[in-house]
Motif scaffolding. Sequence first.
Motif, PDB file in Angstrom:
ATOM      1  N   TYR A   2       0.845  -1.195   0.000  1.00 44.23           N
ATOM      2  CA  TYR A   2       0.000   0.000   0.000  1.00 44.23           C
ATOM      3  C   TYR A   2       0.878   1.242   0.000  1.00 44.23           C
ATOM      4  O   TYR A   2       1.760   1.402   0.838  1.00 44.23           O
ATOM      5  N   THR A   6      -1.278  10.030   2.362  1.00 45.09           N
ATOM      6  CA  THR A   6      -1.993  10.479   3.547  1.00 45.09           C
ATOM      7  C   THR A   6      -1.396   9.773   4.752  1.00 45.09           C
ATOM      8  O   THR A   6      -0.619   8.847   4.616  1.00 45.09           O
ATOM      9  N   GLU A   7      -1.842  10.171   5.919  1.00 49.63           N
ATOM     10  CA  GLU A   7      -1.221   9.586   7.112  1.00 49.63           C
ATOM     11  C   GLU A   7      -1.810   8.246   7.472  1.00 49.63           C
ATOM     12  O   GLU A   7      -1.219   7.493   8.249  1.00 49.63           O
ATOM     13  N   SER A   8      -2.985   7.989   6.966  1.00 48.77           N
ATOM     14  CA  SER A   8      -3.549   6.661   7.198  1.00 48.77           C
ATOM     15  C   SER A   8      -4.109   6.188   5.872  1.00 48.77           C
ATOM     16  O   SER A   8      -4.417   6.983   4.988  1.00 48.77           O
ATOM     17  N   ILE A   9      -4.270   4.904   5.755  1.00 54.53           N
ATOM     18  CA  ILE A   9      -4.765   4.353   4.506  1.00 54.53           C
ATOM     19  C   ILE A   9      -6.279   4.314   4.572  1.00 54.53           C
ATOM     20  O   ILE A   9      -6.845   3.670   5.470  1.00 54.53           O
ATOM     21  N   VAL A  78       3.084   4.967   4.326  1.00 53.38           N
ATOM     22  CA  VAL A  78       2.161   6.101   4.389  1.00 53.38           C
ATOM     23  C   VAL A  78       2.964   7.391   4.424  1.00 53.38           C
ATOM     24  O   VAL A  78       4.164   7.389   4.675  1.00 53.38           O
ATOM     25  N   ASN A  79       2.214   8.480   4.185  1.00 53.43           N
ATOM     26  CA  ASN A  79       2.809   9.808   4.315  1.00 53.43           C
ATOM     27  C   ASN A  79       3.999   9.978   3.372  1.00 53.43           C
ATOM     28  O   ASN A  79       5.033  10.532   3.728  1.00 53.43           O
TER      29      ASN A  79
END
Lengths: 104, 253, 153
Positions: A2, A6-9, A78-79
Amino acid sequence: MYLVNTESIPGKEIVEMYGVVSGSTVRAKHVGKDIMAGLKNIVGGELRGYTELLQESRQEAMDRMVQQAKSMGANGVVNIRFATSSVAQGASELYVYGTAVLVK
Amino acid sequence: MKLDYRQPDATVNVSKVSPLKRAVQLFLGLSVTFVTIYVVLGVLVNILAPKIPMSLEQKMGSAILNEWTVGNDNETVNSYKDILVKLVGEEVAATYTIMILEEAELNAFAIPGNIVGVTTGFVEEITDEEMIAFALGHELGHFENRDHIKSYGRLFVLYTMVNTLTGSDGSLATAFLDLLSKTETKFSQVDELRADVYGAALLYDTYGSYDGGIDFFNYLSEDYDGSHIVSYFESHPHPEKRVQRLMDMTELE
Amino acid sequence: MNLIVFIGLIVLGYLAGSAAEKNHYRSIEKRESEMADLPIVTISKLPQNMDATNSRLVNGSVVISIDYFKRILAQLINIVGGKVISYESLVDRARREAILRLKEESRGYDYIINLRIETSTIGNAANSKNGVGSVEVLAYGTAVKVAGNETGL
């Protein structure tokens, strides 16, 4: 794997967080493309040779970052942030970094 | 979510290829490419040189002459002219101009536009008529073979090619140009020997002997402090070698 | 003569540069394992269920210069295209060093969040004909101290 910036999926839960991973690459185009770019300087427009160069760099840097993430046992990053700079004449450096996570 | 801090595999961002190996590979590959292109273009230039019109030659000649101060020693010019007439006859001699150039070092040049340039150093040191005749004949040989056009053509191609490809970055371009100028001197030495042959033939026809040439090279040898190895890289062959060639020719007569 | 000076500089650059690089990497790896217990992430929130007691901006920066051999190799690669391998180790070292210095500044803190990294090239950029002389990396983030348990949950 993934990959999001963004900071979360969205729609998934982050179970574990492992740390920072990064990929970097420095690529150059051969002199023929440089000469074409020099000519393009006169008429303007997209420098397709260099656009390709950036795309290749981006792909390679991402692959390296993913490799690092996999080596930690992560299945997502992420991020994600990109940074480009020119470290040498006619060459472009691309740096991508993010946080490796385990996603459920 | 739990934070389980780990370190990644830190080696992914550096290629495993040894930079030294890559550098050697690239340098050798590019050198071979450049030298090949240069030689091929050298052959092409040899074919095209005879087609350059005289007007263009004269323009090149005047540009080169700007580098020097031309003396006005008319007496010497006329005496040299007389020798030239002896060598090739009135008509042909009239197509050439002789100019004395202010320079202490002994030298003679074939300048585009049928100009034979001779330094004041030469005028002072060389006084024997047959030696002067050989030197003039040698320069005529260069004109006959269009050597000056060929070498300027090659040099022009050389500089353009290297500067375009390496982006005229000082250091790298210098290295390749150095390499290619070694190749250029090889071309040049061949031309020099051929001009010697031409000059010697004229000498023999006019004066009946090759002594002018042999004496000339012996004179040069005395002053010449370079070894044979150094002269390998010079544009003219070692004077001893030139004498040898000349003597070989006399054996054949 | 020019050629000899050129080759001399390359050899000098290669020997000195490789030695410096090896030493630097050794130092980097040692410090990375020493500070392996200070977590650093790029996200902007702490892991859940933590009370932050103290936080501040921390940064680490470094400028690393190229050596002559690397520069010439980069020029050669520029002709034929492809990966400029001589610069890869340069930026890699610079990044890792900057992050390590950031961590050093955060001693006494428990986490570093919101890591950002900026890269630029300085030195000789004005005479850019000869390419760039050095790479500068600035890493910055927020160091946070939490109450109680440090291993996080």
